[in-house]
Scaffold this motif. Sequence first.
Motif, PDB file in Angstrom:
ATOM      1  N   VAL A 163       0.921  -1.114  -0.014  1.00  0.00           N
ATOM      2  CA  VAL A 163       0.097  -0.001   0.091  1.00  0.00           C
ATOM      3  C   VAL A 163       1.118   1.198   0.150  1.00  0.00           C
ATOM      4  CG1 VAL A 163      -1.727   1.376   1.281  1.00  0.00           C
ATOM      5  CG2 VAL A 163      -1.945  -1.407   1.275  1.00  0.00           C
ATOM      6  N   LYS A 165       1.508   5.349  -0.270  1.00  0.00           N
ATOM      7  CA  LYS A 165       1.110   6.574  -0.067  1.00  0.00           C
ATOM      8  C   LYS A 165       1.400   7.551  -1.374  1.00  0.00           C
ATOM      9  CE  LYS A 165       0.601  10.477   3.279  1.00  0.00           C
ATOM     10  NZ  LYS A 165       0.620  10.939   4.759  1.00  0.00           N
ATOM     11  N   LEU A 171      -3.926   6.992  -1.304  1.00  0.00           N
ATOM     12  CA  LEU A 171      -3.133   5.501  -1.336  1.00  0.00           C
ATOM     13  C   LEU A 171      -3.630   5.031  -2.501  1.00  0.00           C
ATOM     14  CD1 LEU A 171      -4.264   4.665   2.274  1.00  0.00           C
ATOM     15  CD2 LEU A 171      -2.074   5.711   1.656  1.00  0.00           C
ATOM     16  N   LEU A 191      -4.960  -2.296   3.410  1.00  0.00           N
ATOM     17  CA  LEU A 191      -5.392  -0.905   3.300  1.00  0.00           C
ATOM     18  C   LEU A 191      -6.299  -0.246   4.028  1.00  0.00           C
ATOM     19  CD1 LEU A 191      -5.541   1.039   0.745  1.00  0.00           C
ATOM     20  CD2 LEU A 191      -7.291  -0.352  -0.184  1.00  0.00           C
ATOM     21  N   ARG A 194      -3.987   1.131   6.797  1.00  0.00           N
ATOM     22  CA  ARG A 194      -3.171   2.277   6.408  1.00  0.00           C
ATOM     23  C   ARG A 194      -4.032   3.552   6.149  1.00  0.00           C
ATOM     24  NH1 ARG A 194       1.448   4.005   6.070  1.00  0.00           N
ATOM     25  NH2 ARG A 194       1.500   4.575   4.003  1.00  0.00           N
ATOM     26  N   ILE A 195      -5.350   3.274   5.658  1.00  0.00           N
ATOM     27  CA  ILE A 195      -6.384   4.307   5.788  1.00  0.00           C
ATOM     28  C   ILE A 195      -6.409   5.053   7.165  1.00  0.00           C
ATOM     29  CG2 ILE A 195      -8.873   4.858   5.389  1.00  0.00           C
ATOM     30  CD1 ILE A 195      -8.855   2.932   3.232  1.00  0.00           C
ATOM     31  N   THR A 198      -3.033   6.928   8.025  1.00  0.00           N
ATOM     32  CA  THR A 198      -2.739   8.256   7.431  1.00  0.00           C
ATOM     33  C   THR A 198      -3.926   9.069   7.012  1.00  0.00           C
ATOM     34  OG1 THR A 198      -3.442   7.078   5.229  1.00  0.00           O
ATOM     35  CG2 THR A 198      -1.110   6.737   5.976  1.00  0.00           C
ATOM     36  N   SER A 200      -6.399   8.983   5.201  1.00  0.00           N
ATOM     37  CA  SER A 200      -6.665   8.927   3.672  1.00  0.00           C
ATOM     38  C   SER A 200      -8.025   8.828   3.349  1.00  0.00           C
ATOM     39  CB  SER A 200      -5.887   8.074   2.733  1.00  0.00           C
ATOM     40  OG  SER A 200      -4.406   8.391   2.922  1.00  0.00           O
ATOM     41  N   ALA A 203      -8.545   5.808  -2.085  1.00  0.00           N
ATOM     42  CA  ALA A 203      -7.623   4.518  -2.425  1.00  0.00           C
ATOM     43  C   ALA A 203      -7.685   4.365  -3.946  1.00  0.00           C
ATOM     44  CB  ALA A 203      -7.840   3.718  -1.530  1.00  0.00           C
TER      45      ALA A 203
END
Length: 283
Positions: A163, A165, A171, A191, A194-195, A198, A200, A203
């Motif tokens: 994944v 960034k 992402l 994923l 990581r969302i 971060t 985010s 994606a």
Amino acid sequence: MIHFSDIVSGALQGEQQATVLQQWLQAASAAGLQKTKAMEGEAQAIANALGQALRSGARVDAFGESAWAELHQVLADLSRSRAAQGQSAGDTSVFVLALKKPLLDVLQRELSGADAAAVASSFWELTQMVDRMAQLTATTFQKAREDIIVRQQEELLELSTPVVKLWEGVLAVPMIGTLDSNRTQVVMETLLQRIVETGSELAIIDITGVPTVDTLVAQHLLKTVTAIRLMGADCIISGIRPQIAQTIVHLGIDLQGIVTKATLADALAVAMQQSGWQVTRKA
């Protein structure tokens, strides 16, 4: 009459143990195994645990009882260590079975004046004991190798689904190869994590490297998109080639409401537009 356990346990301590170990390693070498310092240490540990078990009253016909627990642990550690080093289960079993010869020599010497029935009984008991030791190492070795293979597969899955960034709030996940249930699960978990990390809001899942898209693959993609949306983010699927588009239509898969793009470049353009970024060419 001296019992089998007393003879063998006596041979596995003091000066007699040193002789047995030397003959054991010689038998292992004769069977094609290379003698090493590690092998000497393994033989010493097994001999100590075996002698202790027999002195505590462990019975060969009850090899699964707690009296054998220390020996089981030593043999299991041996198997796991050799499995991790890439050695074979066959060599590990051969090493343990090589213990038979020196112990048979001890029995033959100590029972030289005994009747044939007593000699046969002791020989059979010794054979059963060493065979069960070798069987335990083979079983543990196989389980250890399977665990290593599973762990390596999991690590490869993680490496094959990175994944990335791209910039703040965006992402990307480049998918390469076959997309199955296990891999989809790894993608979703990685994923989504990581969302969260971060923060985010977008994606991009790029399937340019996925060779074919069938009903199962499409369902995996839809599940991933649904999970992303439940986390409050949006998703773009890129890499929709003409063949894949035709397949999706032919299968009757509904991708309405999902932003799809032919190339990763197109998906990046949409992502930049949605996140308020603009790229201008330098004059």
